[in-house]
Design a protein around this motif. Structure first.
Motif, mmCIF file in Angstrom:
data_model
loop_
_atom_site.group_PDB
_atom_site.id
_atom_site.type_symbol
_atom_site.label_atom_id
_atom_site.label_comp_id
_atom_site.label_asym_id
_atom_site.label_seq_id
_atom_site.Cartn_x
_atom_site.Cartn_y
_atom_site.Cartn_z
ATOM 1 N N SER A 131 91.729 4.146 4.803
ATOM 2 C CA SER A 131 92.417 2.988 5.376
ATOM 3 C C SER A 131 91.791 2.529 6.683
ATOM 4 O O SER A 131 91.961 1.390 7.090
ATOM 5 C CB SER A 131 93.899 3.342 5.596
ATOM 6 O OG SER A 131 94.001 4.471 6.461
ATOM 7 N N LYS A 132 91.080 3.416 7.385
ATOM 8 C CA LYS A 132 90.475 3.034 8.649
ATOM 9 C C LYS A 132 89.127 2.350 8.449
ATOM 10 O O LYS A 132 88.493 1.958 9.414
ATOM 11 C CB LYS A 132 90.303 4.273 9.530
ATOM 12 C CG LYS A 132 91.619 4.933 9.916
ATOM 13 C CD LYS A 132 91.358 6.135 10.811
ATOM 14 C CE LYS A 132 92.678 6.803 11.192
ATOM 15 N NZ LYS A 132 92.456 7.997 12.050
ATOM 16 N N GLU A 133 88.716 2.208 7.220
ATOM 17 C CA GLU A 133 87.457 1.556 6.876
ATOM 18 C C GLU A 133 86.274 2.177 7.629
ATOM 19 O O GLU A 133 85.461 1.489 8.228
ATOM 20 C CB GLU A 133 87.534 0.052 7.146
ATOM 21 C CG GLU A 133 88.504 -0.665 6.243
ATOM 22 C CD GLU A 133 88.424 -2.173 6.399
ATOM 23 O OE1 GLU A 133 88.923 -2.878 5.525
ATOM 24 O OE2 GLU A 133 87.831 -2.633 7.396
ATOM 25 N N ILE A 134 86.214 3.498 7.579
ATOM 26 C CA ILE A 134 85.075 4.188 8.181
ATOM 27 C C ILE A 134 83.830 3.885 7.363
ATOM 28 O O ILE A 134 83.835 3.935 6.136
ATOM 29 C CB ILE A 134 85.323 5.714 8.224
ATOM 30 C CG1 ILE A 134 86.532 6.019 9.100
ATOM 31 C CG2 ILE A 134 84.091 6.449 8.729
ATOM 32 C CD1 ILE A 134 86.930 7.479 9.118
ATOM 33 N N ILE A 135 82.738 3.553 8.021
ATOM 34 C CA ILE A 135 81.485 3.268 7.327
ATOM 35 C C ILE A 135 80.745 4.576 7.083
ATOM 36 O O ILE A 135 80.384 5.279 8.030
ATOM 37 C CB ILE A 135 80.598 2.301 8.140
ATOM 38 C CG1 ILE A 135 81.335 0.979 8.336
ATOM 39 C CG2 ILE A 135 79.265 2.076 7.440
ATOM 40 C CD1 ILE A 135 80.574 -0.014 9.190
ATOM 41 N N TRP A 136 80.540 4.895 5.800
ATOM 42 C CA TRP A 136 79.830 6.114 5.422
ATOM 43 C C TRP A 136 78.423 5.759 4.960
ATOM 44 O O TRP A 136 78.220 4.776 4.246
ATOM 45 C CB TRP A 136 80.568 6.860 4.307
ATOM 46 C CG TRP A 136 81.793 7.570 4.787
ATOM 47 C CD1 TRP A 136 82.985 7.015 5.100
ATOM 48 C CD2 TRP A 136 81.904 8.969 5.028
ATOM 49 N NE1 TRP A 136 83.863 7.974 5.531
ATOM 50 C CE2 TRP A 136 83.228 9.192 5.487
ATOM 51 C CE3 TRP A 136 81.046 10.053 4.893
ATOM 52 C CZ2 TRP A 136 83.691 10.462 5.816
ATOM 53 C CZ3 TRP A 136 81.504 11.321 5.220
ATOM 54 C CH2 TRP A 136 82.815 11.514 5.674
ATOM 55 N N LEU A 137 77.461 6.546 5.407
ATOM 56 C CA LEU A 137 76.068 6.396 4.994
ATOM 57 C C LEU A 137 75.676 7.560 4.107
ATOM 58 O O LEU A 137 76.271 8.639 4.185
ATOM 59 C CB LEU A 137 75.144 6.357 6.221
ATOM 60 C CG LEU A 137 75.517 5.386 7.335
ATOM 61 C CD1 LEU A 137 74.542 5.543 8.497
ATOM 62 C CD2 LEU A 137 75.517 3.957 6.828
ATOM 63 N N SER A 138 74.681 7.352 3.261
ATOM 64 C CA SER A 138 74.197 8.449 2.430
ATOM 65 C C SER A 138 72.679 8.453 2.421
ATOM 66 O O SER A 138 72.038 7.403 2.499
ATOM 67 C CB SER A 138 74.723 8.327 0.990
ATOM 68 O OG SER A 138 74.091 7.259 0.311
ATOM 69 N N LYS A 139 72.115 9.660 2.366
ATOM 70 C CA LYS A 139 70.678 9.835 2.237
ATOM 71 C C LYS A 139 70.421 10.823 1.107
ATOM 72 O O LYS A 139 71.111 11.838 0.997
ATOM 73 C CB LYS A 139 70.059 10.323 3.546
ATOM 74 C CG LYS A 139 70.124 9.276 4.657
ATOM 75 C CD LYS A 139 69.337 9.692 5.884
ATOM 76 C CE LYS A 139 69.376 8.585 6.948
ATOM 77 N NZ LYS A 139 68.573 8.928 8.144
#
Length: 345
Positions: A131-139
């Motif tokens: 719900s906090k719209e955390i931006i997740w990255l992936s490698k």
């Protein structure tokens, strides 16, 4: 582990510094800017080393397999000779002479020797989660490749072949959580106020600042966490807890839901991050699985080939053909390499 160089050579032999110069990003820029601020007396050496790396120009050309093998052999020989005899004329002088005499090979050397591969898959895929719209990255790293990078807090990650890690663009003030599928080595920046948590399959590893290896490949029947220094707590999804001291490892059986703790050989478990493959009475099925992931190939065994017992051996920055030659001699089999396919008969 704190980087404390005393010469320009130390910068040139630091894979993370080389990777930052050759392929900078927001994370590495932030890390090295912080390092420079904390080490103002070494910024001149840092700038000179950066100029050396940027002075190299890689020409685009088609290289045949024979040339490729020749250059790789030359690089490996140079690497070994350097370890044995750099002291005779001064390490930095020999290193610079090698760069000037072999511009193309030198660039390849940077990537092969220090980065593991020139062709790794970098996926800055952005997801909107919770719900906090955390931006997740992936490698992610492809089979046969490895990669290393710094997380937003400056912690170092070395990702083994065929592995994926997810992490927030910015860590919160209360926790630093990452998600791992595969194998990775972590050197975590110490922060007592913000614990570092690795979620990997059925396990969670909680630390404050330490160095450890997590192997959580979905296709394996067990998961492993090995601690080099510091202290960690490992927690399973069904509530089993175990604390580790340096040079201890837990092995968790997903089928039996059991956790076993014991000691480990650092080169066997974490040697991959330094270009070392070490086998200790390793079953040949596992040996070939490791070689497939390490070199990015498919190994096909003929039904006529049978192995007894396990394999003991150590290989450092060896080409696949050299590894197979040694195995073929001791185990009495033949092999054929066709591009990315290896047939053993």
């Amino acid at each position: 582990m704190q980087f404390n160089p005393s010469t320009e050579e130390d910068f040139l032999l630091n894979e993370h510094f080389v990777q930052w110069v050759m392929d900078p990003n927001e994370e590495s820029n932030r890390y090295w800017a912080k390092w420079a601020n904390e080490n103002p007396d070494k910024t001149l050496m840092m700038r000179r080393s950066k100029e050396v790396i940027l002075s190299l120009h890689l020409e685009t050309f088609e290289m045949g397999e024979t040339d490729n093998e020749r250059i790789l052999d030359s690089l490996l020989k140079h690497h070994q000779q350097s370890k044995e005899g750099l002291g005779r004329r001064g390490g930095f002088q020999v290193f610079m002479e090698f760069l000037l005499a072999n511009r193309v090979a030198a660039v390849i050397a940077f990537f092969i020797t220090f980065l593991g591969s020139m062709t790794y898959l970098l996926q800055p895929s952005v997801e909107q989660k919770d719900s906090k719209e955390i931006i997740w990255l992936s490698k992610s790293s492809k089979p046969g490749t490895k990669m290393s990078f710094h997380l937003p807090d400056g912690s170092l990650v070395k990702l083994n072949a065929n592995s994926t890690i997810e992490f927030p663009e910015h860590f919160s003030d209360s926790t630093r959580e990452v998600r791992l599928a595969g194998q990775a080595f972590f050197d975590v920046e110490h922060d007592e106020a913000v614990p570092f948590v690795v979620s990997a399959g059925d396990l969670k590893v909680k630390v404050l600042g330490t160095s450890f290896d997590v192997n959580s490949r979905p296709d394996r029947v067990d998961q492993k966490v090995a601690l080099l220094n510091g202290r960690v707590e490992v927690i399973t999804t069904d509530g089993i807890r175990e604390s580790l001291s340096p040079m201890e490892m837990i092995t968790y059986s997903k089928a039996n839901k059991e956790m076993v703790k014991g000691n480990f050989d650092a080169e066997v478990v974490t040697g991959w991050k330094d270009g070392v493959i070490k086998f200790e009475n390793t079953d040949f099925k596992e040996v070939f699985e490791i070689l497939e992931g390490w070199y990015g190939v498919e190994i096909i065994l003929s039904e006529s080939v049978k192995f007894k017992g396990g394999l003991n051996g150590r290989y450092e920055n060896e080409m696949l053909d050299n590894v197979l030659k040694g195995l073929a001699y001791t185990e009495g089999f033949e092999y054929r390499i066709d591009d990315k396919k290896v047939t053993i008969f």
